[in-house]
Each structure stands twice: as C-alpha cells, then as structure tokens.
Design an enzyme around this catalytic site. Structure first.
Site, PDB file in Angstrom:
ATOM      1  N   CYS A 249       0.873  -1.182   0.000  1.00 39.73           N
ATOM      2  CA  CYS A 249       0.000   0.000   0.000  1.00 39.73           C
ATOM      3  C   CYS A 249       0.905   1.225   0.000  1.00 39.73           C
ATOM      4  O   CYS A 249       2.034   1.156  -0.478  1.00 39.73           O
ATOM      5  CB  CYS A 249      -0.937  -0.028   1.208  1.00 39.73           C
ATOM      6  SG  CYS A 249      -0.079   0.013   2.793  1.00 39.73           S
TER       7      CYS A 249
ATOM      8  N   HIS B 156      -1.875  10.811   3.469  1.00 37.39           N
ATOM      9  CA  HIS B 156      -2.536   9.509   3.288  1.00 37.39           C
ATOM     10  C   HIS B 156      -4.040   9.716   3.440  1.00 37.39           C
ATOM     11  O   HIS B 156      -4.547   9.883   4.545  1.00 37.39           O
ATOM     12  CB  HIS B 156      -2.013   8.504   4.319  1.00 37.39           C
ATOM     13  CG  HIS B 156      -2.381   7.078   4.029  1.00 37.39           C
ATOM     14  ND1 HIS B 156      -3.657   6.600   4.141  1.00 37.39           N
ATOM     15  CD2 HIS B 156      -1.625   6.029   3.615  1.00 37.39           C
ATOM     16  CE1 HIS B 156      -3.689   5.320   3.827  1.00 37.39           C
ATOM     17  NE2 HIS B 156      -2.460   4.948   3.501  1.00 37.39           N
TER      18      HIS B 156
END
Length: 628
Positions: A26, A551
């Site tokens: 990720c 993020h």
C-alpha cells in the site's frame, strides 16, 4: 538507500519465497500473507535500515517502510517476479486453504472484530450513559419516573435492546451475504408479538412443530449463528433462481425458511451455548476469582496486541444478557490503568526531556482508555516497562476480582466507565484501580529499565515522537519552515486516529484532518516524490527539505482507485495551493472506511520540533504545521 539490498534481506528474513503466499504493498507498507509467520524473524526485520516497524494484523505480515515502499516492492519483484500481483504465488491466495485450528481461530477473531468494531464507539457511549444514570439515581439527582431519565435511558438502552439488528448488518457484511435480509431476520426475532410470547411464557407451533419462547433482545449468539447458516443457504437459491427474479425470490425463500428455522432450531441451540458460556464464566469467577483477576489484569493488553481480545466481546455481551450484569469489565480497567501508571513512571524517571513529554501525554490518553500509543510507543519498546505494567495490572485485577464488582452495561475499559460499576464491591474495585496505576508507576521507576538506553525523541511541542534509538547518531537538522493545510476540514490529533502506525508516531510526527472537501492541495512548493496508483496517498519533498506523506483515509487502498483522481505525477514540481488529488468522501464512507487523513512529516528526525499551530476547523492554505 540500497533498495535491492533491503528487499533481499526482507525476502530472506520472512522465510524466503517458499514461505510467501502473496505479496503486495500500500502507500507505506509491504504486505505479505505468509505460510508460516513463525519463520519470519521480526526482530531482525525491524533492525533493518529502512524498516520502521512490523505489524501483524488481519492475517497479514505488514512491514512498514514509508514513502519508499514502492521502490522496495519493485526491488522485491525484480528479485523474484513470482511475487507480483499477477503471479502464480499471488493467485494461490484465492485457492481454498486447508482448514487448520489456527486458520479457523484467526477467521473467527476477524469475523468478531469486523462485526463489533463499526458500532463499538456507540455501544461504549451508551454503556457509559447507563452508568451515569445509575450514578444520578444513587446520589438522588434524578428518579426513574422523570421524563429526562426515561428519555436518556431509551438512548442508553436502545442499542443493547435491539443489538441483534445492528449486529445482523455488520456480521452479514463480514460474511458477504445480503445484509438487509439478515436485518429482516433479526427484526423478526425482536418483533413485539414474539417478545410478548416470551413475556407471557406462551408456546406456539409452526405447522405442528413447537416453538419454545426465547428472549432474543440484547442477544449476540443467535444472530451470529443465523448469519453463518445464511452464508450457506443464500448461494443455493441464488443458483436456483434466474437472475431476472433472483433479487426478490432469494430473499423470499431465505426469510420463509430461516426465520422459522431460527425459532425452532437456532434459538434453542444458541440458548444452550449461551448457558454453557455463562456457566463457565460464572464457575471460574466464583471458584477461581483471584486467578481470573490476575490473568485478565496481567495479560489483557497482550490479548489486545495479538487481537484475540475480540473473542471476549460476545462472551461479555452474553453475560450481560443472562445475568443483567457483566463481571469481567471491571477487571480490565486495572490492565489499562497499569499501562498509564507505567507511562507516568517513565515520565518521572527518564532524564530525556523529549521522552518525558511523550510519556506525560500518553499517561493521560491511557487513563482514558487509549493505550495503543503507550504500548507501542513506550512500554513495549522498553520491554521491562511492559512487564512492570503486566505485574501491576495483575495485582490490581486480583483486587477488583475479590471485590465482586460488576458492570451494568458493556463499555470500554476507561475511567469514564466507572459509573457502570456502581454497586456491590465498587469501593474495593476503585482501590484495585488505584493500586494498578500506583504499582505501574513504582515498578517502572524501580525495575523498568527506563535509562538503560539513550532515548532520542523528536520534540513535537504538545506531544513528542516515540522514535527510540539505542545508538546515538549525528543529525543534520533542516531549516525552519511552515506548511499550509492541504485540506479543508477539522483538525484531529495524530494520537486519536485508529491506525497505530500513524497514531504512535512510528512514521513520523504530524497531524490528521477530517476533510469536508474532497481536494488535496500542495502545502508548500515541493517536488512530487510518490503518487500511489490508487490515488489514496501522495508523497512530497518541499523546497525546504520537508518530506511529507498525505494519506487519504484509512485502508482506502482497498478501493483500488475508486473515487480518486490524481492530477500530478511523480517528479512534478508543484506550487503551494496547487491541486494534487480529488477524492469522493461519500465513496470512502459508503465503503465503511475512515476518511480521516494523516499529514506526516516522515523526516521528523531532521527537525527539533514539529508543532501543530491550528485547532478546530481549518481551510486549505491556512497555516497548519511549524517545523523548526
């Protein structure tokens, strides 16, 4: 950094490619599904230059790398191309695995966790409200006959009374069956007519088959069994009916079969299971009360670390349903307060001013039940301090167990839950809580090994980073700079977000924002270092040298780019306020994911202080962080 060397070491230390079922990444982590996690040398992996932390969660072995995770992953694939997303190794994860006890237990824990987590906050808040109402009545501030009491009691008891309905929705989502059909079944279980039959002890039959009146309000086990049966029944009808009528006739068939089946078979089975669980807990509590307190008080945070604490949730809910009270909840509070006491011991003992700031702030958050930053950032890192907290929690838990105190509702283990313990043994349980905190402090000062190693922590102003280094290194500090907000929304302290890697400061210091507008802009003039393919994360290096990770949301990599539009690419130079990413907040929320967005300074070590200068509501381009 030599990414090939790092990838080679990681591949070797996780047990080699023969131990890997799948590998992907990720925005910050390499994620592995390993055949045998015991073959992975976690300690040596965490010691590698370039690795921040190892996290084991959800059956995944996650190695936190940071902004350079893409380069490390590419190097990993270049070493062994079979590990790519389209490789044969990755495809093996879709194959049916051999059933093992560990696999079944992990699946059970994941199922329980996923079922209760979405509404745990609401349930905890309602439980605390129940406790406060008991306190108000006890001190004669209110009587049960007043309108205010009845309104608040409805707010407090509603989620528990109709628990099967809300649990049906979340459990069905976990097993990927029709959530609304499951909710309809749960509604039938708590339908007023059926509840009235139980109250009147009146028996009915279904085409001659007797139905034993059973109470389903506030229950957990019956609806979980229903979802399990539905998991196997629903696909049968989906295959049988043509797709043109499947959406109507499959629910019809499931309701017609599963509702009476629940009343006739599942209900009685769940009653037997519930009585057995309640009897076992009661027997242990009555005959080995001190031992129960010692074990739960000492090892509760260990259970939390490994995620197995979720197995206790249905047991505690079942206790509450069967007896009207829950005896385990008060024993868990000393385990939490012992961690707070250990953090306070570090605060008093450490000679490092920056660690003192971290320990002081985490003492407060742990008292209010948020122990993850304390455990991962302080006590577990120091090891001896964690053992001191375990010992203190065990002693405090034993005292609380002796008191016989119990909770009148299920909540979180926090001092805010104390009103739910009012009743028999309440005074002695308070003493146990105080002892746990005090001994956590004393044991840590005496034997916690606080000053065994030099601790260097980046000062963040209000809270300090928990980067702990045993070896002193020379640091070249960057020049002071200020960063504007990349988002419009509401400020959220980093320690309050759910992802432990961000909240603990392992990735670096910063702040989080709950966005109200789905746009990310550059917080300063910078070069784009990373744009994740799914659009949920972007990495920047400002012209002043600050390395920033933005993020968007938590676990939004699962959306695979749905709802995200990236407007820049790696290597672009952007100016302050330039639009970087557009994202759809509703898409994230509809997927039941958190939209809270961390803004992390990943090279925190290159600054003396990372300070949040904004509070409350904030707009794009408003001043957000001060780096000195």
């Amino acid at each position: 950094m030599d990414y090939t060397n790092l990838a080679t070491n990681i591949l070797e230390l996780v047990g080699g490619d023969t131990n890997i079922n799948s590998a992907w990444h990720c925005a910050t982590r390499l994620r592995f599904i390993l055949k045998d996690e015991t073959k992975a040398n976690t300690e040596k992996i965490e010691d590698l230059d370039g690795v921040i932390k190892v996290v084991k969660a959800g059956g995944q072995y996650q190695i936190v790398i940071g902004n350079n995770v893409g380069e490390v992953y590419d190097a990993l694939i270049s070493i062994d191309s079979r590990l790519g997303d389209d490789s044969e190794v990755t495809k093996t994860t879709t194959e049916k695995k051999k059933l093992t006890f560990k696999g079944a237990f992990d699946a059970f824990i994941a199922f329980i966790s996923g079922s209760f987590t979405p509404f745990l906050g609401a349930m905890a808040g309602a439980g605390i409200l129940k406790g406060l109402l008991s306190l108000f009545v006890a001190v004669h501030w209110m009587t049960p006959n007043t309108g205010a009491y009845q309104v608040w009691y409805a707010a407090a008891d509603g989620i528990f009374y109709f628990l099967p309905i809300i649990l049906a929705f979340t459990a069905a989502k976990q097993l990927k069956v029709n959530q609304y059909v499951t909710v309809s079944i749960a509604m039938a279980l708590v339908y007023p007519t059926m509840v009235a039959l139980t109250t009147k002890h009146a028996a009915i039959n279904f085409f001659g088959i007797p139905i034993v009146p059973t109470t389903y309000t506030s229950t957990v086990i019956p609806i979980l069994l229903v979802v399990f049966v539905q998991k196997y029944l629903e696909p049968i009808f989906n295959k049988f009916w043509h797709e043109s009528v499947r959406n109507i006739l499959t629910p019809l068939c499931v309701l017609m079969i599963l509702v009476p089946l629940t009343f006739i078979v599942v209900g009685p089975i769940s009653t037997v299971i519930s009585n057995a669980l309640a009897g076992l807990v009661l027997a242990l509590y009555q005959n080995a009360r001190i031992l129960s307190g010692l074990v739960l008080g000492a090892f509760w945070e260990v259970f939390v670390i490994f995620g197995v604490h979720w197995a206790f949730v249905p047991v505690m809910m079942n206790n509450l349903t069967k007896w009207g009270y829950e005896p385990l909840m008060p024993i868990l509070l000393p385990a939490v307060l012992s961690q707070a006491g250990a953090a306070f011991g570090v605060f008093l003992k450490t000679k490092d001013k920056k660690m003192k700031g971290l320990a002081g702030s985490n003492t407060i958050t742990a008292i209010f039940g948020i122990t993850e930053p304390t455990v991962y950032g302080i006590t577990l890192k120091m090891k001896k301090t964690f053992y001191c907290a375990m010992a203190a929690g065990g002693i405090g838990g034993a005292i609380v167990a002796i008191s016989g105190a119990h909770a009148n509702s299920v909540s979180l283990a926090t001092i805010l839950s104390l009103p739910t313990f009012i009743g028999k043994g309440f005074g002695l349980s308070i003493i146990g809580d105080i002892v746990a905190f005090a001994l956590g402090t004393i044991f840590t000062i005496l034997w916690g090994g606080v000053n065994d190693n030099k601790v260097e922590v980046a000062d963040t102003g209000d809270t300090a980073s928990n980067n702990i280094n045993n070896d002193k290194k020379e640091i070249n500090y960057n020049q002071a700079t200020k960063l504007a907000s990349p988002l419009t929304g509401t400020i959220v302290p980093l320690a309050d977000i759910k992802d432990e890697v961000f909240s603990s400061g392992a990735m670096g210091q910063g702040v989080a924002i709950e966005p109200s507008v789905g746009e990310v802009v550059a917080p300063a003039d910078a070069t784009v270092q990373m744009v994740f393919p799914t659009g949920h994360a972007v990495g920047l290096t400002t012209d002043d040298g600050a390395e920033i990770l933005i993020h968007i949301g938590m676990d939004t990599v699962q959306l695979d780019g749905k709802g995200f539009e990236t407007l820049v690419k790696k290597g672009d130079h952007v100016t302050a306020g330039q639009l970087l990413v557009k994202f759809d907040i509703d898409t994230i929320k509809d997927a039941k994911l958190e939209v809270t967005t961390p803004i992390i300074i990943t090279n925190t070590k290159n600054y003396h202080k990372v300070k949040t200068v904004a509070t409350g509501k904030i707009n794009q381009k408003d001043e957000l962080l001060e780096l000195k």
